[in-house]
Enzyme design. Structure first.
Site, PDB file in Angstrom:
ATOM      1  N   ARG A   7       0.682  -1.300   0.106  1.00  0.00           N
ATOM      2  CA  ARG A   7      -0.135  -0.060  -0.083  1.00  0.00           C
ATOM      3  C   ARG A   7       0.879   1.246  -0.032  1.00  0.00           C
ATOM      4  NH1 ARG A   7      -4.542  -2.082   4.583  1.00  0.00           N
ATOM      5  NH2 ARG A   7      -4.393  -4.262   3.710  1.00  0.00           N
ATOM      6  N   GLU A  33       2.477  -1.967  -4.116  1.00  0.00           N
ATOM      7  CA  GLU A  33       1.336  -2.846  -4.150  1.00  0.00           C
ATOM      8  C   GLU A  33       0.233  -1.890  -3.609  1.00  0.00           C
ATOM      9  OE1 GLU A  33      -1.989  -5.312  -2.175  1.00  0.00           O
ATOM     10  OE2 GLU A  33      -0.586  -3.538  -1.313  1.00  0.00           O
ATOM     11  N   HIS A  48      -8.318   0.048   0.024  1.00  0.00           N
ATOM     12  CA  HIS A  48      -8.501  -1.412   0.441  1.00  0.00           C
ATOM     13  C   HIS A  48      -9.740  -1.541   0.752  1.00  0.00           C
ATOM     14  CE1 HIS A  48      -8.406  -4.713   3.329  1.00  0.00           C
ATOM     15  NE2 HIS A  48      -7.378  -5.231   2.366  1.00  0.00           N
ATOM     16  N   LYS A  96     -10.011  -5.503  -5.446  1.00  0.00           N
ATOM     17  CA  LYS A  96     -10.639  -5.905  -4.038  1.00  0.00           C
ATOM     18  C   LYS A  96     -12.086  -6.096  -4.548  1.00  0.00           C
ATOM     19  CE  LYS A  96      -8.966  -6.107  -0.868  1.00  0.00           C
ATOM     20  NZ  LYS A  96      -8.132  -6.833  -0.169  1.00  0.00           N
TER      21      LYS A  96
END
Length: 215
Positions: A7, A33, A48, A96
């Protein structure tokens, strides 16, 4: 071994923000990432969770806000990140939510960012199948936190580039097995020095971490 910033550089700056990605670049990562959810107007947003509750001052579902509203809250679009990184490192885009898959592919087709520097991963293997169906060349990473054998079988089926296991699943034997099938291994999320030492000893290809400077 690749240094992959989780992240961005989550140990140093707010996760999945432009500041975090810039910090990761400053720390010399080979890859960042990040996570993608879809906005109300179908723009791939870098966040996220399904909601904005944890990482912003507002509450609600990502999909109920427009991209512009989310940007005002500090959530970048995937395009914003492409523009910031400017091909300076690779990007691991984690899908996601399945619904974001097509929007990511559409953005990639605009050639803002070198496609060869993008790796798409997901726990949703249907999303990965969708990516492969649309493009034979995109690098794909199969995420798993439970079953490495199943992930390996699926990686073969989908012609993946890499397998991204929860690091507690790893042993010398199964790492060897994955390497024999010519997949890269990028385990997550490894922060403690003793865990980094253990995983490094297994000869993995890269480590996803909140603290890239520890690698």
């Amino acid at each position: 071994m690749l240094k992959i910033g989780h992240r961005g550089a989550k140990g140093h700056a707010a996760e999945n923000t432009l500041a975090s990605f810039q910090k990761a670049i400053d720390l010399g990562v080979d890859m960042i990432e990040l996570d993608i959810q879809l906005s109300l107007d179908k723009v791939p947003m870098v966040i996220h969770d399904e909601t904005i509750d944890r990482t912003t001052s507002n509450v609600g579902s990502v999909k109920d806000y427009s991209a512009k509203e989310l940007q005002k809250l500090g959530i970048p679009t995937l395009r914003d990140v492409f523009n910031l990184i400017q091909n300076r490192c690779d990007i691991n885009v984690e899908i996601k939510t399945f619904s974001a898959t097509q929007s990511i592919l559409d953005l990639m087709s605009k050639n803002i960012f070198d496609k060869n520097k993008i790796l798409i991963s997901s726990f949703d293997w249907n999303a990965l199948q969708e990516v492969r169906f649309h493009d034979n060349d995109i690098r794909i990473g199969v995420l798993t936190e439970t079953d490495l054998d199943l992930a390996l079988a699926f990686a073969k089926f989908i012609k993946a580039y890499s397998i991204h296991p929860y690091y507690h699943l790893l042993t010398a034997e199964n790492v060897q097995k994955i390497k024999e099938k010519h997949f890269k291994i990028f385990p997550w999320t490894i922060n403690e020095p003793e865990d980094i030492t253990f995983v490094t000893s297994l000869n993995v290809d890269g480590i996803i971490t909140d603290f890239p400077e520890r690698l």
